[in-house]
Motif scaffolding. Structure first.
Motif, PDB file in Angstrom:
ATOM      1  N   UNK A   1       0.073 -25.035  45.978  1.00  0.00           N
ATOM      2  CA  UNK A   1       0.444 -23.868  45.171  1.00  0.00           C
ATOM      3  C   UNK A   1       1.503 -24.228  44.153  1.00  0.00           C
ATOM      4  N   UNK A   2       2.470 -25.041  44.554  1.00  0.00           N
ATOM      5  CA  UNK A   2       3.513 -25.455  43.620  1.00  0.00           C
ATOM      6  C   UNK A   2       2.929 -26.301  42.494  1.00  0.00           C
ATOM      7  N   UNK A   3       2.068 -27.253  42.838  1.00  0.00           N
ATOM      8  CA  UNK A   3       1.451 -28.102  41.814  1.00  0.00           C
ATOM      9  C   UNK A   3       0.646 -27.275  40.827  1.00  0.00           C
ATOM     10  N   UNK A   4      -0.098 -26.312  41.330  1.00  0.00           N
ATOM     11  CA  UNK A   4      -0.890 -25.451  40.446  1.00  0.00           C
ATOM     12  C   UNK A   4       0.001 -24.587  39.570  1.00  0.00           C
ATOM     13  N   UNK A   5       1.134 -24.122  40.113  1.00  0.00           N
ATOM     14  CA  UNK A   5       2.071 -23.339  39.309  1.00  0.00           C
ATOM     15  C   UNK A   5       2.672 -24.199  38.196  1.00  0.00           C
ATOM     16  N   UNK A   6       2.989 -25.446  38.512  1.00  0.00           N
ATOM     17  CA  UNK A   6       3.532 -26.347  37.496  1.00  0.00           C
ATOM     18  C   UNK A   6       2.522 -26.591  36.385  1.00  0.00           C
ATOM     19  N   UNK A   7       1.263 -26.831  36.762  1.00  0.00           N
ATOM     20  CA  UNK A   7       0.225 -27.028  35.750  1.00  0.00           C
ATOM     21  C   UNK A   7       0.036 -25.773  34.907  1.00  0.00           C
ATOM     22  N   UNK A   8       0.128 -24.605  35.560  1.00  0.00           N
ATOM     23  CA  UNK A   8      -0.033 -23.354  34.832  1.00  0.00           C
ATOM     24  C   UNK A   8       1.076 -23.104  33.831  1.00  0.00           C
ATOM     25  N   UNK A   9       2.209 -23.765  34.017  1.00  0.00           N
ATOM     26  CA  UNK A   9       3.339 -23.581  33.111  1.00  0.00           C
ATOM     27  C   UNK A   9       3.358 -24.594  31.967  1.00  0.00           C
ATOM     28  N   UNK A  10       2.418 -25.531  31.970  1.00  0.00           N
ATOM     29  CA  UNK A  10       2.337 -26.508  30.886  1.00  0.00           C
ATOM     30  C   UNK A  10       1.847 -25.811  29.621  1.00  0.00           C
ATOM     31  N   UNK A  11       2.486 -26.055  28.482  1.00  0.00           N
ATOM     32  CA  UNK A  11       2.040 -25.383  27.251  1.00  0.00           C
ATOM     33  C   UNK A  11       0.644 -25.828  26.832  1.00  0.00           C
ATOM     34  N   UNK A  12      -0.077 -24.926  26.178  1.00  0.00           N
ATOM     35  CA  UNK A  12      -1.433 -25.224  25.729  1.00  0.00           C
ATOM     36  C   UNK A  12      -2.452 -24.650  26.681  1.00  0.00           C
TER      37      UNK A  12
ATOM     38  N   UNK B   1       0.091 -33.322  21.490  1.00  0.00           N
ATOM     39  CA  UNK B   1       1.129 -32.329  21.765  1.00  0.00           C
ATOM     40  C   UNK B   1       1.658 -32.435  23.180  1.00  0.00           C
ATOM     41  N   UNK B   2       0.768 -32.718  24.127  1.00  0.00           N
ATOM     42  CA  UNK B   2       1.170 -32.928  25.517  1.00  0.00           C
ATOM     43  C   UNK B   2       1.995 -34.206  25.635  1.00  0.00           C
ATOM     44  N   UNK B   3       1.591 -35.241  24.913  1.00  0.00           N
ATOM     45  CA  UNK B   3       2.342 -36.497  24.923  1.00  0.00           C
ATOM     46  C   UNK B   3       3.786 -36.250  24.464  1.00  0.00           C
TER      47      UNK B   3
END
Length: 291
Positions: A226-237, A87-89
């Motif tokens: 902080x930005x990188x962590x926010x981006x990861x937090x917005x990844x579905x799943x 799903x991530x792919x």
């Protein structure tokens, strides 16, 4: 009796030739007690079901065969563990995810998506970048100046003729400060690199560019982390990803913005981080042993 987990690192013909991460990963996994092999994702006759886990490593030649690649990921996940998941792919190999991240409040490079049949609107001033939404290693990507609208429109027309959606982004005025690549393993920050600009020529599509020029270790700022962590937090799943690389640059005002979120086949620069290689090896072993 100790069972030796078998792990395949999925790669490609190009990856077997050029992936600097691949040999040390194989060596480190074998030293850790893992039966590790490298196999091209499209290798005829390779039985992925005989692996306790498959780690997508350097499947760099998928862009021109995207539907086939997605079907491969689905098929592998149907018979064994796949990291990162299918799903991530599917989500991450189409750069339209940048629009989703922006909609979730993550600062990204402003991006306009132009699908086949849609009107081509280009920036009225300043330099800009045109690329396909499904691409890797800056393939079929070029930088243009405002006097190059005809060239850029031709580039977009060629992408549309190939069935691709085009994306147009401003060329960031501070990109020469370097693009920062923050690597996360198991959801935790591991290490970071700074690399020089890739699109050094204007008006040129050059698919033989060096994708990561002038690499040096980088210590990210609090704002970058902080930005990188926010981006990861917005990844579905909700599952923790085996690996992630968040590429960040400076906007014109100096604030960090996400250029790409790399969750499928990024260079992880483990040759520059012994800690990162150990962490990757431990995670792969743990996940494969867990089934």
């Amino acid at each position: 009796m100790t069972v030796t987990p078998r792990v395949a690192l999925a790669t490609s013909a190009m990856g077997l030739a050029w992936d600097a991460d691949l040999p040390p990963m194989i060596e480190a996994l074998r030293a850790r007690g893992v039966d590790a092999v490298a196999a091209a994702w499209d290798a005829a006759g390779f039985d992925w079901s005989q692996c306790d886990a498959v780690v997508i490593r350097s499947t760099w030649e998928y862009a021109g065969r995207w539907p086939e690649y997605l079907a491969w990921a689905d098929g592998v996940q149907g018979v064994t563990r796949l990291d990162n998941p299918a799903g991530i792919v599917r989500w991450n190999t189409d750069k339209r995810y940048l629009g989703e991240l922006a909609g979730r409040g993550v600062p990204v490079v402003p991006t306009r998506f132009i699908a086949p049949g849609e009107a081509v609107v280009l920036p009225g001033h300043g330099q800009f970048v045109v690329k396909p939404t499904v691409s890797a290693g800056a393939r079929d990507t070029a930088r243009y100046a405002e006097q190059h609208h005809d060239l850029a429109a031709g580039h977009i027309a060629a992408l549309h003729a190939a069935g691709s959606t085009a994306m147009v982004q401003p060329y960031l005025s501070r990109i020469d400060e370097g693009e920062r690549a923050l690597v996360f393993l198991g959801g935790d920050f591991s290490h970071a690199m700074r690399k020089g600009p890739v699109l050094t020529d204007v008006g040129v599509v050059d698919n033989d560019r060096v994708p990561h020029p002038d690499l040096v270790p980088h210590r990210p700022s609090a704002a970058e982390l902080a930005l990188a962590e926010a981006a990861l937090g917005a990844v579905p799943g909700s599952d923790a990803l085996l690996y992630a690389r968040i590429d960040i640059a400076s906007a014109d005002d100096g604030s960090p913005v996400v250029m790409e979120v790399e969750l499928v086949e990024p260079n992880l620069f483990t040759g520059h981080s012994e800690h990162g290689l150990r962490r990757f090896t431990d995670l792969v072993h743990e996940r494969a042993a867990a089934g």
